[in-house]
Design a protein around this motif. Structure first.
Motif, PDB file in Angstrom:
ATOM      1  N   GLY A   7       0.784  -1.426   0.230  1.00  0.00           N
ATOM      2  CA  GLY A   7      -0.174  -0.075  -0.066  1.00  0.00           C
ATOM      3  C   GLY A   7       0.755   1.297   0.088  1.00  0.00           C
ATOM      4  O   GLY A   7       0.633   2.405  -0.700  1.00  0.00           O
ATOM      5  N   ALA A   8       1.994   1.349   0.738  1.00  0.00           N
ATOM      6  CA  ALA A   8       2.812   2.620   0.861  1.00  0.00           C
ATOM      7  C   ALA A   8       3.458   2.560  -0.440  1.00  0.00           C
ATOM      8  O   ALA A   8       3.613   3.813  -0.710  1.00  0.00           O
ATOM      9  CB  ALA A   8       3.778   2.417   2.189  1.00  0.00           C
ATOM     10  N   LEU A   9       3.948   1.411  -1.078  1.00  0.00           N
ATOM     11  CA  LEU A   9       4.611   1.278  -2.244  1.00  0.00           C
ATOM     12  C   LEU A   9       3.605   2.212  -3.320  1.00  0.00           C
ATOM     13  O   LEU A   9       3.977   3.039  -4.380  1.00  0.00           O
ATOM     14  CB  LEU A   9       5.081   0.209  -2.763  1.00  0.00           C
ATOM     15  CG  LEU A   9       5.927  -0.011  -3.963  1.00  0.00           C
ATOM     16  CD1 LEU A   9       7.188   1.073  -3.870  1.00  0.00           C
ATOM     17  CD2 LEU A   9       6.203  -1.279  -4.407  1.00  0.00           C
ATOM     18  N   LEU A  10       2.338   1.677  -3.367  1.00  0.00           N
ATOM     19  CA  LEU A  10       1.497   2.131  -4.384  1.00  0.00           C
ATOM     20  C   LEU A  10       1.188   3.555  -4.145  1.00  0.00           C
ATOM     21  O   LEU A  10       0.919   4.494  -5.297  1.00  0.00           O
ATOM     22  CB  LEU A  10       0.086   1.170  -4.246  1.00  0.00           C
ATOM     23  CG  LEU A  10       0.241   0.008  -4.975  1.00  0.00           C
ATOM     24  CD1 LEU A  10      -0.850  -0.824  -4.714  1.00  0.00           C
ATOM     25  CD2 LEU A  10       0.806   0.143  -6.457  1.00  0.00           C
ATOM     26  N   VAL A  11       0.928   4.075  -2.864  1.00  0.00           N
ATOM     27  CA  VAL A  11       0.897   5.555  -2.688  1.00  0.00           C
ATOM     28  C   VAL A  11       1.933   6.228  -3.194  1.00  0.00           C
ATOM     29  O   VAL A  11       1.918   7.473  -3.631  1.00  0.00           O
ATOM     30  CB  VAL A  11       0.518   5.707  -1.003  1.00  0.00           C
ATOM     31  CG1 VAL A  11       0.591   6.979  -0.874  1.00  0.00           C
ATOM     32  CG2 VAL A  11      -0.859   4.991  -0.762  1.00  0.00           C
ATOM     33  N   GLY A  12       3.208   5.850  -3.000  1.00  0.00           N
ATOM     34  CA  GLY A  12       4.312   6.507  -3.440  1.00  0.00           C
ATOM     35  C   GLY A  12       4.318   6.650  -5.039  1.00  0.00           C
ATOM     36  O   GLY A  12       4.698   7.711  -5.424  1.00  0.00           O
ATOM     37  N   VAL A  13       4.112   5.470  -5.619  1.00  0.00           N
ATOM     38  CA  VAL A  13       3.993   5.525  -7.033  1.00  0.00           C
ATOM     39  C   VAL A  13       2.739   6.552  -7.495  1.00  0.00           C
ATOM     40  O   VAL A  13       2.837   7.260  -8.610  1.00  0.00           O
ATOM     41  CB  VAL A  13       3.870   4.211  -7.681  1.00  0.00           C
ATOM     42  CG1 VAL A  13       3.340   4.177  -9.157  1.00  0.00           C
ATOM     43  CG2 VAL A  13       5.085   3.272  -7.673  1.00  0.00           C
ATOM     44  N   GLY A  14       1.613   6.450  -6.867  1.00  0.00           N
ATOM     45  CA  GLY A  14       0.471   7.429  -7.327  1.00  0.00           C
ATOM     46  C   GLY A  14       1.064   8.947  -7.012  1.00  0.00           C
ATOM     47  O   GLY A  14       0.538   9.653  -7.890  1.00  0.00           O
ATOM     48  N   GLY A  15       1.697   9.084  -5.963  1.00  0.00           N
ATOM     49  CA  GLY A  15       2.102  10.530  -5.772  1.00  0.00           C
ATOM     50  C   GLY A  15       2.854  10.964  -6.705  1.00  0.00           C
ATOM     51  O   GLY A  15       2.982  11.918  -7.177  1.00  0.00           O
ATOM     52  N   LEU A  16       4.011  10.095  -7.081  1.00  0.00           N
ATOM     53  CA  LEU A  16       4.892  10.463  -8.248  1.00  0.00           C
ATOM     54  C   LEU A  16       4.347  10.589  -9.580  1.00  0.00           C
ATOM     55  O   LEU A  16       4.564  11.417 -10.418  1.00  0.00           O
ATOM     56  CB  LEU A  16       5.718   9.260  -8.094  1.00  0.00           C
ATOM     57  CG  LEU A  16       6.989   9.283  -9.391  1.00  0.00           C
ATOM     58  CD1 LEU A  16       7.811  10.973  -8.937  1.00  0.00           C
ATOM     59  CD2 LEU A  16       7.892   8.261  -9.361  1.00  0.00           C
ATOM     60  N   ALA A  17       3.209   9.790  -9.794  1.00  0.00           N
ATOM     61  CA  ALA A  17       2.644   9.832 -11.048  1.00  0.00           C
ATOM     62  C   ALA A  17       1.794  11.067 -11.053  1.00  0.00           C
ATOM     63  O   ALA A  17       1.523  11.877 -12.215  1.00  0.00           O
ATOM     64  CB  ALA A  17       1.665   8.490 -10.998  1.00  0.00           C
ATOM     65  N   SER A  18       1.087  11.658  -9.888  1.00  0.00           N
ATOM     66  CA  SER A  18       0.157  12.827  -9.900  1.00  0.00           C
ATOM     67  C   SER A  18       1.181  14.120 -10.109  1.00  0.00           C
ATOM     68  O   SER A  18       0.634  14.940 -10.640  1.00  0.00           O
ATOM     69  CB  SER A  18      -0.706  12.843  -8.666  1.00  0.00           C
ATOM     70  OG  SER A  18      -0.027  12.220  -7.649  1.00  0.00           O
ATOM     71  N   ALA A  19       2.316  13.765  -9.389  1.00  0.00           N
ATOM     72  CA  ALA A  19       3.161  15.029  -9.661  1.00  0.00           C
ATOM     73  C   ALA A  19       3.815  15.216 -11.129  1.00  0.00           C
ATOM     74  O   ALA A  19       4.019  16.300 -11.603  1.00  0.00           O
ATOM     75  CB  ALA A  19       4.503  14.690  -8.812  1.00  0.00           C
ATOM     76  N   VAL A  20       3.801  13.987 -11.779  1.00  0.00           N
ATOM     77  CA  VAL A  20       4.374  14.146 -13.287  1.00  0.00           C
ATOM     78  C   VAL A  20       3.179  14.576 -14.075  1.00  0.00           C
ATOM     79  O   VAL A  20       3.117  15.637 -14.845  1.00  0.00           O
ATOM     80  CB  VAL A  20       4.826  12.607 -14.012  1.00  0.00           C
ATOM     81  CG1 VAL A  20       4.839  12.708 -15.216  1.00  0.00           C
ATOM     82  CG2 VAL A  20       6.090  12.250 -13.249  1.00  0.00           C
ATOM     83  N   VAL A  21       1.873  14.211 -13.774  1.00  0.00           N
ATOM     84  CA  VAL A  21       0.687  14.660 -14.495  1.00  0.00           C
ATOM     85  C   VAL A  21       0.534  16.203 -14.250  1.00  0.00           C
ATOM     86  O   VAL A  21       0.227  17.118 -15.412  1.00  0.00           O
ATOM     87  CB  VAL A  21      -0.422  13.885 -14.116  1.00  0.00           C
ATOM     88  CG1 VAL A  21      -1.737  14.670 -14.535  1.00  0.00           C
ATOM     89  CG2 VAL A  21      -0.496  12.463 -14.719  1.00  0.00           C
ATOM     90  N   ALA A  22       0.737  16.464 -13.103  1.00  0.00           N
ATOM     91  CA  ALA A  22       0.719  17.911 -12.513  1.00  0.00           C
ATOM     92  C   ALA A  22       1.899  18.807 -13.317  1.00  0.00           C
ATOM     93  O   ALA A  22       1.279  20.076 -13.779  1.00  0.00           O
ATOM     94  CB  ALA A  22       0.761  18.079 -11.120  1.00  0.00           C
ATOM     95  N   ALA A  23       2.971  18.422 -13.441  1.00  0.00           N
ATOM     96  CA  ALA A  23       3.910  19.119 -14.061  1.00  0.00           C
ATOM     97  C   ALA A  23       3.399  19.166 -15.708  1.00  0.00           C
ATOM     98  O   ALA A  23       3.878  20.392 -16.486  1.00  0.00           O
ATOM     99  CB  ALA A  23       5.136  18.265 -13.911  1.00  0.00           C
ATOM    100  N   ILE A  24       3.161  18.162 -16.198  1.00  0.00           N
ATOM    101  CA  ILE A  24       2.761  18.262 -17.538  1.00  0.00           C
ATOM    102  C   ILE A  24       1.611  19.237 -17.922  1.00  0.00           C
ATOM    103  O   ILE A  24       1.567  19.834 -18.976  1.00  0.00           O
ATOM    104  CB  ILE A  24       2.305  16.947 -18.175  1.00  0.00           C
ATOM    105  CG1 ILE A  24       3.693  16.102 -18.120  1.00  0.00           C
ATOM    106  CG2 ILE A  24       1.945  16.762 -19.361  1.00  0.00           C
ATOM    107  CD1 ILE A  24       3.379  14.573 -18.356  1.00  0.00           C
TER     108      ILE A  24
END
Length: 81
Positions: A7-24
């Motif tokens: 769960g923690a790993l998925l939350v971290g990946v999700g956070g990273l993905a949302s940061a990338v989407v926000a930057a784009i």
């Protein structure tokens, strides 16, 4: 790997993905804002040039009227235009 770690790993990946989407998304927003500003500037410049062209046409008409008046005056005084 237990559920908490996964769960923690998925939350971290999700956070990273949302940061990338926000930057784009922000890049896209900046590009749209720049395009909008450029379009606005070009429209203002076009409007100013249209006004300048109208003034030139008006001046040309006034010049042509003055030339005609002067030719008539030259002919009235006996000269050749």
């Amino acid at each position: 790997m237990d559920a908490t770690t996964l769960g923690a790993l998925l939350v971290g990946v999700g956070g990273l993905a949302s940061a990338v989407v926000a930057a784009i998304g922000k890049r896209g927003e900046n590009a749209i804002a720049a395009y909008t500003n450029l379009t606005t500037d070009l429209q203002e410049e076009r409007d100013a040039l249209r006004l300048q062209l109208a003034e030139l046409h008006s001046q040309r008409a006034a010049d042509q009227a003055e030339i005609t008046r002067l030719r008539i005056e030259i002919a009235r005084l006996g000269g050749a235009p």
